[in-house]
Design an enzyme around this catalytic site. Structure first.
Site, PDB file in Angstrom:
ATOM      1  N   ASP A 136     -31.373  64.809  51.895  1.00  0.00           N
ATOM      2  CA  ASP A 136     -32.058  65.208  50.675  1.00  0.00           C
ATOM      3  C   ASP A 136     -32.384  63.978  49.821  1.00  0.00           C
ATOM      4  O   ASP A 136     -32.533  62.889  50.361  1.00  0.00           O
ATOM      5  CB  ASP A 136     -31.175  66.218  49.914  1.00  0.00           C
ATOM      6  CG  ASP A 136     -31.984  67.254  49.161  1.00  0.00           C
ATOM      7  OD1 ASP A 136     -32.788  66.856  48.296  1.00  0.00           O
ATOM      8  OD2 ASP A 136     -31.821  68.462  49.417  1.00  0.00           O
ATOM      9  N   HIS A 139     -33.101  67.135  42.895  1.00  0.00           N
ATOM     10  CA  HIS A 139     -33.177  68.096  44.007  1.00  0.00           C
ATOM     11  C   HIS A 139     -31.931  68.061  44.891  1.00  0.00           C
ATOM     12  O   HIS A 139     -31.340  69.104  45.210  1.00  0.00           O
ATOM     13  CB  HIS A 139     -34.428  67.757  44.824  1.00  0.00           C
ATOM     14  CG  HIS A 139     -34.785  68.711  45.912  1.00  0.00           C
ATOM     15  ND1 HIS A 139     -34.264  68.626  47.189  1.00  0.00           N
ATOM     16  CD2 HIS A 139     -35.638  69.764  45.936  1.00  0.00           C
ATOM     17  CE1 HIS A 139     -34.783  69.588  47.944  1.00  0.00           C
ATOM     18  NE2 HIS A 139     -35.624  70.296  47.205  1.00  0.00           N
ATOM     19  N   SER A 162     -36.297  75.465  49.147  1.00  0.00           N
ATOM     20  CA  SER A 162     -35.247  74.439  49.054  1.00  0.00           C
ATOM     21  C   SER A 162     -33.959  75.015  48.495  1.00  0.00           C
ATOM     22  O   SER A 162     -32.884  74.529  48.810  1.00  0.00           O
ATOM     23  CB  SER A 162     -35.669  73.317  48.103  1.00  0.00           C
ATOM     24  OG  SER A 162     -36.407  72.349  48.762  1.00  0.00           O
TER      25      SER A 162
END
Ligand SMILES: *[C@@H]1O[C@H](CO)[C@@H](O)[C@H](O)[C@H]1NC(C)=O
Ligand SMILES: *[C@@H]1O[C@H](CO)[C@@H](O)[C@H](O)[C@H]1NC(C)=O
Ligand SMILES: *[C@@H]1O[C@H](CO)[C@@H](O)[C@H](O)[C@H]1NC(C)=O
Ligand SMILES: *[C@@H]1O[C@H](CO)[C@@H](O)[C@H](O)[C@H]1NC(C)=O
Ligand SMILES: *[C@@H]1O[C@H](CO)[C@@H](O)[C@H](O)[C@H]1NC(C)=O
Ligand SMILES: *[C@@H]1O[C@H](CO)[C@@H](O)[C@H](O)[C@H]1NC(C)=O
Ligand SMILES: *[C@@H]1O[C@H](CO)[C@@H](O)[C@H](O)[C@H]1NC(C)=O
Ligand SMILES: *[C@@H]1O[C@H](CO)[C@@H](O)[C@H](O)[C@H]1NC(C)=O
Ligand SMILES: *[C@@H]1O[C@H](CO)[C@@H](O)[C@H](O)[C@H]1NC(C)=O
Ligand SMILES: *[C@@H]1O[C@H](CO)[C@@H](O)[C@H](O)[C@H]1NC(C)=O
Length: 795
Positions: free
Chosen positions: A159, A213, A529
């Protein structure tokens, strides 16, 4: 409405992702006589087995493999003054064999025809797929005594990195990592007993998360329970991951909003060798790619060989069919769905009309501010200069089909903003007061604006409401059909991916807009996601009970226990939208029966699909896996990719024609040692006259644990009209469970063990390349895709 219930953790990839700079890997080749060099991945298949038993086998292997990469590359370099070591970015040498290097097209072409090379493909740039949850899914908080069990499980996060100072990643009370762990911590990142490894692949950069994220996805998988979390009072409750006792290892493969194939494969190479149990991959593209031109398919194949399951996002390109990505049958592809909490915000116009839209808006109310439509019809920062919009609410239409992110009005000093969103089910965190509305609602606001000389509006704070229809599929979630192997249903299942609160990075604003100066520990975002880490976490949860289960067994357990989705309105395409249904983690550790598969089963599937046997032998490192009766381009006689022992079934048929298709399947008993299962077929009412489903034998009697029994499912009938999909279910049930199967297809009760969703994705959308319009991609990409896909599928 702000109850104190536990918050779900999520991630967000927005369909409205404002054009972020793409991490271009291209270098202009001034030194190379004008020939452009681009980063390519050169995939060489399996690693040779180490011959040196005395020293560290991994070091010995690396010492043996790296020179072969240089030798291979030196044979093709156009430019005599250039050497392989100047060109190679990564050597893959721990879990799989290959390298990433800057090459000209000519060099790449030469390499691809050399012995021992499986594939050579340009390193594409993928994206993190962003946009409350565990309580909604019915997963209880892990009792204290089970935390050590979870502590044996390590999840690798590929990620944007991680923000380690979040309370979600505290290691208080954790013992040292499992002794098998081989990971390391790269610069400027302090690991602890919770986050036990952190690597970064952008030369010399730190694995710290500067986007948010990666912290969000990691805390959704394995964040500790943290009480009293909220976003400025919204979504208040306890934030936690699926497996709060598990360990995290961070592989930062995304930088500046892009994630290259070259770095992704390096992340897989390390994660597998370091000793992770599950890989969570919230990254995707707008389309799937053939398996050996796809870093995630290659990486997850080698993960599967070592018993590591990869769980990935299905993609956020939900507005057109066939976009589902991460479709390899040895990995999970996770769609996004809603939870029962929604965030609404409204604008009250000067004429008293109230328009209810969505947003995460925690700013003070703005009252009777002037509404302004931009003179050029564009809300881009370049068009909103001067002070014309200061203190006003700017109305932003979509630009070239793309929604605005509000950064233009923010820079122009606007008081607020109203944006058009193509995904009205998502509440976006905006950098200034405002909300998103549908195009219809926007037109209503414009009609008011045009009708008066002094248009004004009032925008208050976001409110929380309950949505009794949840879960429903997210608008943005990429649907099937699976363009690479239509006989494998993708996405596999669905999980919460709308408005999920989870950890954030203090290096990034919650809206992602640079001039937004707010910094938060927890942020609310949406995307497949956010759905993916729910499933990665559930996989880790199952793994904590069953250390010896194969990746396919865990996939099967998650897929066959999924709960059917609520699908208001027309639901004829739902199986292609959400697969088997919504993740039900608490049932997944006791599925009764599982559909297992091993490397040789996947290879047989690839053979049936027409993959080159020479390539496959390189991938597996064994020439005994050569395809049976494979004469090269055509598929093996009689075999279909749909024969793979997969926990769903799919077929592609011709519209309006009669068909018969048989799926051989084998279940492994992982429940009580002895017991019998009977079968029931559930057909949707609208397909009852069109389809017949026969299961033979219709009763399975088990006498021991791990016993395998086989059956055939034969489906025959008349294919539905073009573009339609029929879905049905085959349910194995036993008498220890109360079984109640509703024939209303929306309400299958799958409380019984060994449920198997059978989906006939009866479509023919991609047989004829002229139908590309439904796919809505640029024609070059389409030609490439259909070209290579058609060759492999044998069209
Ligand atoms: C590590 O931190 C130091 C001091 O804060 C900083 O100067 C350096 O640039 C950082 N390195 C990386 C790779 O982030
Ligand atoms: C949570 O916050 C509320 C209000 O700020 C406070 O009354 C309560 O004691 C807090 N609970 C915990 C467990 O910290
Ligand atoms: C806003 O404008 C409306 C319509 O002109 C008016 O009724 C209302 O009182 C105004 N609100 C405030 C707080 O001034
Ligand atoms: C936006 O941020 C840039 C860089 O930090 C700064 O120079 C600029 O003044 C900011 N603009 C506004 C309107 O705040
Ligand atoms: C309102 O006015 C704008 C600009 O003059 C025009 O483009 C738009 O079509 C009008 N919209 C409505 C709903 O009347
Ligand atoms: C859904 O599709 C079916 C079959 O095409 C049709 O009969 C039905 O009316 C549709 N339902 C809705 C709510 O649109
Ligand atoms: C295939 O395997 C056999 C037996 O292991 C071996 O003798 C043979 O050399 C191998 N062939 C190739 C092409 O690797
Ligand atoms: C399979 O790949 C090898 C190596 O790339 C190639 O030599 C061979 O011609 C291919 N076979 C077929 C049938 O395409
Ligand atoms: C298709 O099957 C139906 C019965 O299921 C039969 O009546 C019909 O004749 C068949 N059509 C063809 C073309 O075989
Ligand atoms: C399934 O069908 C195949 C092909 O007709 C047959 O060989 C096999 O025995 C059948 N398996 C079972 C369990 O009936």
């Amino acid at each position: 409405m702000a109850s104190s219930r536990t918050l779900l953790l999520l991630l967000l990839v927005t369909v409205s992702a404002a054009a972020r700079p793409s991490a271009s890997e291209t270098t202009t080749g001034g030194d190379d006589g004008g020939k452009e060099q681009v980063v390519y991945v050169v995939y060489l298949g399996h690693l040779p087995s180490s011959t040196d038993a005395s020293s560290d086998p991994e070091e010995a292997l690396s010492a043996a493999v790296v020179p072969t990469h240089h030798d291979l590359l030196n044979q093709v370099l156009d430019d005599a003054s250039s050497s392989a070591s100047d060109r190679i970015l990564h050597s893959y040498k721990r879990s799989l064999n290959g390298f990433a290097a800057r090459l000209t097209q000519q060099e790449a072409q030469k390499l691809s025809s050399m012995d021992g090379v499986v594939s050579v493909f340009p390193s594409k740039t993928h994206r993190p797929l962003t946009t409350r949850s565990w309580d909604f899914l019915g997963l209880p908080q892990t009792p204290k005594e089970e935390l050590p069990l979870e502590g044996e499980v390590i999840i690798g996060m590929l990620d944007t990195g991680l923000w380690p100072d979040s309370p979600s990643f505290s290691d208080e009370g954790f013992g040292p990592p499992p002794s098998r762990w081989k990971g390391v911590c790269h610069q400027n990142f302090t690991c602890n007993n919770k986050v036990i490894g952190a690597r970064s692949y952008d030369q010399g950069s730190s694995p710290l998360d500067d986007e948010g994220h990666g912290s969000h996805t990691a805390s959704t998988v394995a964040g500790r329970a943290v009480v009293n979390v909220s976003f400025y009072g919204l979504a208040a409750g306890t934030a936690r991951g699926a497996v709060p006792g598990a360990r995290l290892a961070v592989y930062k493969v995304c930088v500046g909003g892009g994630c290259s194939d070259a770095d992704i494969l390096a992340g897989f190479d390390d994660a597998i060798a370091d000793g992770v149990d599950v890989i969570s991959f919230s990254i995707g593209s707008k389309l799937p790619w053939p398996y050996f031109e796809d870093a995630q398919a290659i990486g997850s194949f080698h993960a599967m060989r070592r018993g590591v399951l990869t769980s990935a996002s299905a993609g956020n390109s939900g507005l057109s069919g066939g976009r589902v990505c991460n479709v390899a049958p040895w990995m999970l592809s996770v769609a996004a769905s809603s939870i029962d909490r929604r965030f609404v915000d409204s604008i009250v116009l000067g004429n008293g009309q109230t328009i209810v839209g969505a947003s995460i808006n925690t700013f003070p109310t703005i009252t009777n501010a002037t509404l302004a439509f931009p003179a050029d019809g564009s809300c881009d920062p370049d068009y909103l200069g001067g002070s014309l919009y200061k203190g006003k609410v700017v109305l932003c239409p979509p630009q070239n089909g793309h929604p605005n992110d509000g950064s233009g009005p923010l820079l122009a000093g606007a008081a607020g903003v109203v944006l058009v969103s193509r995904a009205p089910d998502i509440a976006f965190t905006l950098a200034l007061p405002g909300l998103t509305v549908t195009q219809d609602q926007f037109d209503q606001i414009m009609a008011y604006v045009n009708s008066t000389s002094n248009p004004v509006g009032t925008i208050g704070r976001t409110e929380t409401t309950t949505d009794p229809q949840a879960p429903v599929p997210a608008s943005f979630s990429s649907p099937g059909p699976n363009l690479i192997t239509p006989q494998i249903l993708k996405p596999d299942l669905s999980a919460p991916g709308i408005d999920i609160i989870a950890s954030w990075s203090m290096l990034s604003s919650p809206s992602g807009v640079p001039n937004d100066t707010r910094r938060v520990q927890y942020n609310i975002i949406s995307g497949t996601s956010m759905a993916c880490p729910h499933v990665s976490g559930a996989a880790a949860y199952v793994k904590s009970f069953h250390r010896d289960w194969s990746p396919a067994m865990i996939m099967s357990a998650l897929i066959t226990t999924a709960t059917p989705m609520n699908t208001p309105g027309n639901s004829s395409t739902t199986a292609l939208k959400y697969g088997a249904g919504q993740l039900n983690p608490s049932k997944a550790h006791d599925p009764g029966l599982v559909y297992d598969a091993s490397e040789s089963d996947y290879v047989a599937m690839l053979c049936a699909q027409g993959y080159n046997a020479t390539q496959l032998a390189l991938v597996t490192g064994s020439n005994t896996t050569a395809c049976p009766a494979n004469n090269g381009s055509a598929s093996a006689a009689g075999a279909s990719p749909g024969d793979l022992n997969y926990p769903t079934m799919a077929a592609r048929v011709e519209a309006g024609k009669n068909f018969t298709v048989t799926f051989p399947r084998t279940v492994t008993n992982v429940g009580a040692a002895t017991g019998a299962y009977a079968v029931r077929v559930v057909l949707p009412f609208y397909a009852e006259n069109d389809l017949a489903v026969e299961v033979s034998p219709s009763r399975l009697e088990f006498s021991w644990q791990q016993q395998k029994l086989s059956f055939n499912v034969t489906v025959s009938g008349v294919a539905p009209a073009e573009g339609q999909v029929h879905a049905a279910a085959v349910v194995w049930f036993n008498d220890q469970h109360e079984v109640k199967v509703e024939f209303e297809y929306k309400q299958w009760d799958e409380r019984c063990a060994g449920v198997n969703l059978l989906s006939f994705s009866l479509h023919h959308s991609v047989q004829d390349p002229t139908r590309v319009t439904i796919i809505d991609i640029d024609s070059q990409h389409w030609q490439h895709l259909v070209g290579s896909w058609a060759t492999k599928v044998g069209l």
